[in-house]
Design an enzyme around this catalytic site. Structure first.
Site, PDB file in Angstrom:
ATOM      1  CB  SER A  14     183.144  58.300 -16.732  1.00  0.00           C
ATOM      2  OG  SER A  14     181.967  57.670 -16.263  1.00  0.00           O
ATOM      3  NE  ARG A  15     177.974  57.172 -17.476  1.00  0.00           N
ATOM      4  CZ  ARG A  15     176.973  56.529 -16.875  1.00  0.00           C
ATOM      5  NH1 ARG A  15     175.922  57.209 -16.453  1.00  0.00           N
ATOM      6  NH2 ARG A  15     176.995  55.226 -16.707  1.00  0.00           N
ATOM      7  N   GLY A  16     178.125  62.607 -14.914  1.00  0.00           N
ATOM      8  CA  GLY A  16     177.206  62.910 -13.822  1.00  0.00           C
ATOM      9  C   GLY A  16     177.856  63.633 -12.649  1.00  0.00           C
ATOM     10  CG  ASN A  90     179.876  59.641  -7.649  1.00  0.00           C
ATOM     11  OD1 ASN A  90     178.916  60.335  -7.307  1.00  0.00           O
ATOM     12  ND2 ASN A  90     180.059  59.284  -8.916  1.00  0.00           N
ATOM     13  CE1 TYR A 153     165.219  54.406  -8.381  1.00  0.00           C
ATOM     14  CE2 TYR A 153     162.850  54.799  -8.252  1.00  0.00           C
ATOM     15  CZ  TYR A 153     164.059  54.987  -8.886  1.00  0.00           C
ATOM     16  OH  TYR A 153     164.139  55.744 -10.022  1.00  0.00           O
ATOM     17  CE  LYS A 160     173.131  55.321  -3.589  1.00  0.00           C
ATOM     18  NZ  LYS A 160     174.538  55.687  -3.813  1.00  0.00           N
ATOM     19  CB  ILE A 189     171.523  65.730  -8.413  1.00  0.00           C
ATOM     20  CG1 ILE A 189     171.543  65.713  -6.869  1.00  0.00           C
ATOM     21  CG2 ILE A 189     172.669  66.560  -8.983  1.00  0.00           C
ATOM     22  CD1 ILE A 189     171.348  67.044  -6.194  1.00  0.00           C
ATOM     23  CB  THR A 191     173.166  63.725 -14.143  1.00  0.00           C
ATOM     24  OG1 THR A 191     172.147  62.770 -14.429  1.00  0.00           O
ATOM     25  CG2 THR A 191     173.445  63.732 -12.660  1.00  0.00           C
TER      26      THR A 191
HETATM   27  P1  NAP Z   1     175.473  58.404 -13.366  1.00  0.00           P
HETATM   28  O1  NAP Z   1     175.391  59.657 -14.134  1.00  0.00           O
HETATM   29  O2  NAP Z   1     174.644  57.237 -13.755  1.00  0.00           O
HETATM   30  O3  NAP Z   1     177.035  57.942 -13.342  1.00  0.00           O
HETATM   31  C1  NAP Z   1     177.376  56.753 -12.694  1.00  0.00           C
HETATM   32  C2  NAP Z   1     178.876  56.621 -12.626  1.00  0.00           C
HETATM   33  O4  NAP Z   1     179.171  55.398 -11.946  1.00  0.00           O
HETATM   34  C3  NAP Z   1     179.534  56.537 -13.999  1.00  0.00           C
HETATM   35  O5  NAP Z   1     180.809  57.129 -13.925  1.00  0.00           O
HETATM   36  C4  NAP Z   1     179.672  55.028 -14.213  1.00  0.00           C
HETATM   37  O6  NAP Z   1     180.792  54.678 -15.021  1.00  0.00           O
HETATM   38  C5  NAP Z   1     179.934  54.544 -12.801  1.00  0.00           C
HETATM   39  N1  NAP Z   1     179.450  53.165 -12.652  1.00  0.00           N
HETATM   40  C6  NAP Z   1     178.162  52.715 -12.714  1.00  0.00           C
HETATM   41  N2  NAP Z   1     178.142  51.377 -12.601  1.00  0.00           N
HETATM   42  C7  NAP Z   1     179.437  50.981 -12.453  1.00  0.00           C
HETATM   43  C8  NAP Z   1     180.073  49.729 -12.302  1.00  0.00           C
HETATM   44  N3  NAP Z   1     179.389  48.587 -12.277  1.00  0.00           N
HETATM   45  N4  NAP Z   1     181.432  49.687 -12.180  1.00  0.00           N
HETATM   46  C9  NAP Z   1     182.139  50.835 -12.216  1.00  0.00           C
HETATM   47  N5  NAP Z   1     181.606  52.049 -12.366  1.00  0.00           N
HETATM   48  C10 NAP Z   1     180.267  52.117 -12.485  1.00  0.00           C
HETATM   49  O7  NAP Z   1     175.189  58.629 -11.791  1.00  0.00           O
HETATM   50  P2  NAP Z   1     174.820  59.997 -11.001  1.00  0.00           P
HETATM   51  O8  NAP Z   1     173.392  60.292 -11.209  1.00  0.00           O
HETATM   52  O9  NAP Z   1     175.854  61.025 -11.272  1.00  0.00           O
HETATM   53  O10 NAP Z   1     174.953  59.474  -9.483  1.00  0.00           O
HETATM   54  C11 NAP Z   1     176.190  59.536  -8.792  1.00  0.00           C
HETATM   55  C12 NAP Z   1     175.944  59.162  -7.335  1.00  0.00           C
HETATM   56  O11 NAP Z   1     174.972  60.030  -6.779  1.00  0.00           O
HETATM   57  C13 NAP Z   1     175.400  57.754  -7.134  1.00  0.00           C
HETATM   58  O12 NAP Z   1     175.929  57.214  -5.946  1.00  0.00           O
HETATM   59  C14 NAP Z   1     173.928  57.956  -6.990  1.00  0.00           C
HETATM   60  O13 NAP Z   1     173.304  56.919  -6.262  1.00  0.00           O
HETATM   61  C15 NAP Z   1     173.914  59.277  -6.227  1.00  0.00           C
HETATM   62  N6  NAP Z   1     172.659  60.032  -6.369  1.00  0.00           N
HETATM   63  C16 NAP Z   1     172.295  60.566  -7.564  1.00  0.00           C
HETATM   64  C17 NAP Z   1     171.113  61.305  -7.655  1.00  0.00           C
HETATM   65  C18 NAP Z   1     170.670  61.969  -8.939  1.00  0.00           C
HETATM   66  O14 NAP Z   1     169.580  62.588  -8.932  1.00  0.00           O
HETATM   67  N7  NAP Z   1     171.429  61.915 -10.009  1.00  0.00           N
HETATM   68  C19 NAP Z   1     170.319  61.449  -6.524  1.00  0.00           C
HETATM   69  C20 NAP Z   1     170.717  60.876  -5.321  1.00  0.00           C
HETATM   70  C21 NAP Z   1     171.913  60.181  -5.254  1.00  0.00           C
HETATM   71  P3  NAP Z   1     180.624  54.446 -16.644  1.00  0.00           P
HETATM   72  O15 NAP Z   1     180.414  55.805 -17.260  1.00  0.00           O
HETATM   73  O16 NAP Z   1     181.890  53.846 -17.070  1.00  0.00           O
HETATM   74  O17 NAP Z   1     179.439  53.552 -16.798  1.00  0.00           O
END
Ligand code: NAP
Length: 254
Positions: A14-16, A90, A153, A160, A189, A191
């Site tokens: 849905s996002r990110g 994801n 964390y 992870k 990353i 977002t």
């Molecule tokens: P984000 O923007 O917070 O988006 C999280 C996504 O996961 C949303 O689509 C959310 O859906 C869904 N989600 C969260 N909790 C949920 C639940 N309980 N049930 C179902 N769906 C759920 O995350 P992001 O930053 O893009 O991260 C994406 C992945 O990359 C993750 O695995 C994260 O650990 C990894 N990552 C991110 C970074 C970074 O810098 N951003 C760095 C390293 C790794 P809703 O919109 O419906 O809530």
């Protein structure tokens, strides 16, 4: 890296990062199952975006902390699409906090969404891929936190880290079904939700001198989704601009 004729489920699209992954796979010809925890404007926007690129795509909602929600999601998927070639685990959640103050509830939630849900989704998707005899790809989105721990964390890093090990175990067991399982170890990353001050504080510890983009993660996922890499399995591929090369050790503020 063309993905015509393939179908992919991207959790948390849905996002990110997940949103960009879904768009990238759709751009390469894949039919998408776009997922969010619940109905939201963000989910609908992401789905509309993907639909413009890949008309047969569908949208699903499921709370991934609940096994029953995952069951329901897969029942819907099995009724709506004829095949499933790619699963991208994801979706993840985080709630940083000092270890001594961490509530068990927070630990359980992070582990249920970030580790148990990828396990259950991989099992359901793996069975579909095995029964269809089509092979497939499972890609787990991991984090540098699995290797390079930061304060506050503990639960996120532990989950992870376990996801990294799970990736290798699944790669071993699913190889005979022509299912490749890999992980993408993402660094910082940008977002919509990454606070700008956090981005700035990271810059000096990233050899590349910048935060990564969601597109840089998504293109790696597209590669791992393609038949170009059928001989790659059980791998953890880092996309972090060099963040884990040791710079952090010299930064007491991180
Ligand atoms: P984000 O923007 O917070 O988006 C999280 C996504 O996961 C949303 O689509 C959310 O859906 C869904 N989600 C969260 N909790 C949920 C639940 N309980 N049930 C179902 N769906 C759920 O995350 P992001 O930053 O893009 O991260 C994406 C992945 O990359 C993750 O695995 C994260 O650990 C990894 N990552 C991110 C970074 C970074 O810098 N951003 C760095 C390293 C790794 P809703 O919109 O419906 O809530």
């Amino acid at each position: 890296m063309q993905l015509e004729g393939k179908t992919a489920l991207v959790t948390g699209s849905s996002r990110g990062i997940g949103k960009t992954i879904a768009r990238e796979l759709a751009h390469r010809g894949c039919t998408l199952i776009v997922h969010g925890s619940k109905e939201s404007d963000a989910l609908r926007d992401s789905f509309e975006d993907v639909k413009k690129l890949s008309g047969d795509s569908i949208m699903v909602t499921a709370e991934l902390s609940e096994p029953a929600g995952i069951d329901k999601m897969f029942s819907h998927v099995e009724q709506s699409v004829t095949r499933l070639d790619i699963l991208v685990n994801n979706a993840a959640t985080q709630k940083p906090g000092p270890f001594l103050e961490l509530e068990q509830e927070d630990w359980d939630r992070v582990f249920s969404v970030n580790l148990r849900a990828p396990f259950l989704c991989a099992q359901r998707a793996g069975r579909i891929m095995r029964d269809n005899k089509t092979g497939g790809k499972i890609i787990n989105i991991s984090s540098v936190h699995a290797y390079d721990v930061r304060r506050y964390y503990a639960h996120y890093s532990a989950a992870k880290g376990a996801l990294e090990t799970l990736t290798k175990s699944l790669a071993l067991e699913l190889a005979e079904f022509n299912i490749q399982v890999n992980s993408v170890v993402a660094g910082a990353i940008a977002t919509e939700l990454t606070p700008l001050d956090r981005q700035a504080s990271f810059l000096t510890s990233i050899p590349a001198g910048r935060i990564g983009t969601t597109g840089e993660v998504a293109r790696l996922v597209a590669f791992l989704s393609s038949n170009e890499c059928d001989y790659i399995t059980g791998a953890s591929i880092t996309v972090d601009g060099g963040l884990t090369l040791g710079f952090c050790a010299s930064r007491p503020d991180l």
